[in-house]
Structure formats: C-alpha cells, structure tokens
Design a protein around this motif. Structure first.
Motif, mmCIF file in Angstrom:
data_model
loop_
_atom_site.group_PDB
_atom_site.id
_atom_site.type_symbol
_atom_site.label_atom_id
_atom_site.label_comp_id
_atom_site.label_asym_id
_atom_site.label_seq_id
_atom_site.Cartn_x
_atom_site.Cartn_y
_atom_site.Cartn_z
ATOM 1 N N ASP A 19 -64.172 7.480 -7.308
ATOM 2 C CA ASP A 19 -63.544 5.953 -7.801
ATOM 3 C C ASP A 19 -63.129 5.267 -6.889
ATOM 4 O O ASP A 19 -62.266 4.433 -6.691
ATOM 5 C CB ASP A 19 -61.914 6.216 -8.738
ATOM 6 N N THR A 20 -63.759 5.896 -4.984
ATOM 7 C CA THR A 20 -62.754 5.333 -3.549
ATOM 8 C C THR A 20 -63.629 3.904 -4.122
ATOM 9 O O THR A 20 -64.704 4.167 -3.899
ATOM 10 C CB THR A 20 -62.608 6.559 -2.999
ATOM 11 N N ALA A 21 -63.261 2.827 -3.461
ATOM 12 C CA ALA A 21 -63.989 1.721 -3.500
ATOM 13 C C ALA A 21 -62.886 0.441 -3.323
ATOM 14 O O ALA A 21 -61.866 0.738 -3.326
ATOM 15 C CB ALA A 21 -64.881 1.640 -4.741
ATOM 16 N N THR A 64 -58.641 -5.047 -3.416
ATOM 17 C CA THR A 64 -57.637 -4.035 -2.984
ATOM 18 C C THR A 64 -58.849 -3.222 -2.966
ATOM 19 O O THR A 64 -59.122 -2.453 -3.378
ATOM 20 C CB THR A 64 -56.416 -4.151 -3.726
ATOM 21 N N LEU A 65 -58.252 -1.957 -1.310
ATOM 22 C CA LEU A 65 -59.112 -0.722 -1.669
ATOM 23 C C LEU A 65 -57.831 0.561 -2.524
ATOM 24 O O LEU A 65 -56.846 0.059 -1.998
ATOM 25 C CB LEU A 65 -58.586 -0.433 -0.092
ATOM 26 N N VAL A 66 -58.671 1.302 -2.764
ATOM 27 C CA VAL A 66 -58.277 2.070 -3.287
ATOM 28 C C VAL A 66 -59.159 3.596 -3.086
ATOM 29 O O VAL A 66 -60.152 3.581 -2.721
ATOM 30 C CB VAL A 66 -58.868 2.713 -4.766
ATOM 31 N N THR A 67 -58.512 4.435 -2.455
ATOM 32 C CA THR A 67 -58.836 5.709 -1.767
ATOM 33 C C THR A 67 -58.138 6.676 -2.274
ATOM 34 O O THR A 67 -57.060 7.102 -2.370
ATOM 35 C CB THR A 67 -59.025 5.835 -0.142
ATOM 36 N N VAL A 68 -59.141 7.504 -2.895
ATOM 37 C CA VAL A 68 -58.918 8.979 -3.684
ATOM 38 C C VAL A 68 -59.609 9.761 -2.807
ATOM 39 O O VAL A 68 -60.214 10.337 -2.901
ATOM 40 C CB VAL A 68 -59.676 9.056 -5.128
ATOM 41 N N GLY A 120 -62.941 -9.488 -15.018
ATOM 42 C CA GLY A 120 -62.787 -8.378 -15.102
ATOM 43 C C GLY A 120 -62.861 -7.534 -13.396
ATOM 44 O O GLY A 120 -61.797 -8.184 -12.543
ATOM 45 N N TRP A 121 -62.875 -6.576 -13.576
ATOM 46 C CA TRP A 121 -62.916 -5.960 -12.646
ATOM 47 C C TRP A 121 -64.096 -5.498 -12.125
ATOM 48 O O TRP A 121 -65.274 -4.578 -13.440
ATOM 49 C CB TRP A 121 -61.091 -4.391 -12.858
ATOM 50 N N PHE A 122 -64.450 -5.566 -11.189
ATOM 51 C CA PHE A 122 -65.370 -4.657 -10.231
ATOM 52 C C PHE A 122 -65.321 -4.077 -8.717
ATOM 53 O O PHE A 122 -63.957 -4.305 -8.263
ATOM 54 C CB PHE A 122 -66.396 -6.107 -9.388
ATOM 55 N N ARG A 123 -66.107 -2.692 -8.450
ATOM 56 C CA ARG A 123 -65.835 -2.606 -7.014
ATOM 57 C C ARG A 123 -66.724 -2.337 -6.435
ATOM 58 O O ARG A 123 -67.742 -2.147 -7.271
ATOM 59 C CB ARG A 123 -65.178 -0.776 -7.835
ATOM 60 N N GLN A 124 -66.275 -1.694 -5.703
ATOM 61 C CA GLN A 124 -67.683 -1.302 -4.435
ATOM 62 C C GLN A 124 -67.105 -0.726 -3.297
ATOM 63 O O GLN A 124 -66.303 -0.518 -2.547
ATOM 64 C CB GLN A 124 -68.364 -2.794 -3.122
ATOM 65 N N ALA A 125 -68.500 0.599 -3.472
ATOM 66 C CA ALA A 125 -68.458 1.436 -2.299
ATOM 67 C C ALA A 125 -68.979 1.626 -1.294
ATOM 68 O O ALA A 125 -69.715 0.712 -1.181
ATOM 69 C CB ALA A 125 -68.654 2.373 -2.620
ATOM 70 N N PRO A 126 -68.149 2.317 -0.172
ATOM 71 C CA PRO A 126 -69.321 1.654 1.217
ATOM 72 C C PRO A 126 -70.708 1.924 1.227
ATOM 73 O O PRO A 126 -70.725 3.243 0.362
ATOM 74 C CB PRO A 126 -68.404 2.968 2.247
ATOM 75 N N GLY A 127 -71.504 1.131 1.693
ATOM 76 C CA GLY A 127 -72.558 1.572 1.387
ATOM 77 C C GLY A 127 -73.675 1.261 -0.044
ATOM 78 O O GLY A 127 -74.941 1.790 -0.756
ATOM 79 N N GLY A 158 -52.264 -3.556 -5.605
ATOM 80 C CA GLY A 158 -51.543 -2.208 -5.663
ATOM 81 C C GLY A 158 -52.645 -1.065 -5.538
ATOM 82 O O GLY A 158 -52.675 0.120 -5.886
ATOM 83 N N GLY A 159 -54.033 -1.069 -4.521
ATOM 84 C CA GLY A 159 -54.401 -0.319 -3.882
ATOM 85 C C GLY A 159 -53.614 0.864 -3.605
ATOM 86 O O GLY A 159 -52.211 -0.049 -2.765
ATOM 87 N N GLY A 160 -54.305 2.099 -2.761
ATOM 88 C CA GLY A 160 -53.523 2.618 -1.631
ATOM 89 C C GLY A 160 -54.024 3.971 -1.698
ATOM 90 O O GLY A 160 -55.408 3.709 -2.430
ATOM 91 N N LEU A 161 -53.881 4.799 -0.878
ATOM 92 C CA LEU A 161 -54.128 6.399 -1.250
ATOM 93 C C LEU A 161 -53.537 7.371 -2.500
ATOM 94 O O LEU A 161 -53.037 7.282 -2.638
ATOM 95 C CB LEU A 161 -53.803 6.674 -0.130
ATOM 96 N N VAL A 162 -54.741 7.691 -2.994
ATOM 97 C CA VAL A 162 -54.010 8.630 -4.141
ATOM 98 C C VAL A 162 -55.139 9.708 -4.282
ATOM 99 O O VAL A 162 -56.247 9.507 -3.931
ATOM 100 C CB VAL A 162 -53.745 7.684 -5.414
ATOM 101 N N GLN A 163 -54.083 10.852 -4.594
ATOM 102 C CA GLN A 163 -54.667 12.390 -4.957
ATOM 103 C C GLN A 163 -56.002 12.605 -6.310
ATOM 104 O O GLN A 163 -55.252 11.595 -6.381
ATOM 105 C CB GLN A 163 -54.138 13.859 -4.626
#
Length: 126
Positions: free
Chosen positions: A89-91, A120-124, A34-41, A7-12
C-alpha cells in the motif's frame, strides 16, 4: 475547486491511517470524489471512489475489505480510512474530483476526473 490531501505518514504493517481530502472554492458535494495512488516506478492506479450522494462507493480489488471511503459535506471533506495496511500500500495518494450532475454514479478511470489535489505519502513498513 481546489483539493488538499492530508493524513499520510509512516505506519507499521497491520496498522491504520485515515486520509482526508479537503475541498475549497466549491462544495465537494458537487463532485464524485476518488482516491488514486502511485507507487515508485508504477503508474497511478485507482483505489476508491464515492458518489456525490455518498450512497455508492467502489473499491479496487486490492483494497476491498480493508479500506472505506466516506464524505462529510458539512466539513467539505472526503475521507479514506485504511486498515490492515500492507507494504504494497506504500504510495503517494491523490484525491480527485469529477464534476457530474449524476448523484449516484461513480468513476474509476483517471481520465474521467477533472480536478486533482497534490499527493500525500503513505509508507507502510513491514
């Protein structure tokens, strides 16, 4: 149990996405999820969790009021609805399952979880 996040993707910024965590091999109602996220770095961080019963949920302060979590046991899937998305939220978002006999309890520490799905990658975009 195997977990598949999608379900991830690119969103404004300001937009919405719904992530799905589908389980196979065992019913997802056997687990707090649960859900966890990891942003670059950055380190992987907690986002949200729902108890086995679905009656209890807990959210990171950074997403409270914007994200909701739900489960559909008939579809063996847990969802993360993300609204009012921000660039921070990008991660890569990962779902995880905690094997527990306690139907009401939730867990927010990474080391408490037993099973992890791929991310799954989410990019905002701002």
């Amino acid at each position: 149990v195997q977990l598949q996040a999608s379900g991830g993707g690119l969103v404004q910024a300001g937009g919405s996405l719904r992530l799905s965590c589908a389980a196979s091999g065992r019913t997802i109602s056997s687990y707090a999820t649960g859900w966890f996220r990891q942003a670059p770095g950055k380190e992987r961080e907690f986002v949200a969790v729902i108890s086995r019963s679905g009656g209890n949920a807990y959210f990171a302060d950074s997403v409270k009021g914007r994200f909701t979590i739900s489960r559909d046991n008939a579809k063996n899937t847990v969802y993360l609805q993300m609204n009012s998305l921000k660039s921070e939220d990008t991660a890569v978002y990962h779902c995880a399952a905690k094997d527990t006999s306690n139907r009401a309890r939730y867990y927010y520490r990474r080391d408490e979880y037993d099973y992890w799905g791929q991310g799954t990658l989410v990019t905002v975009s701002s």
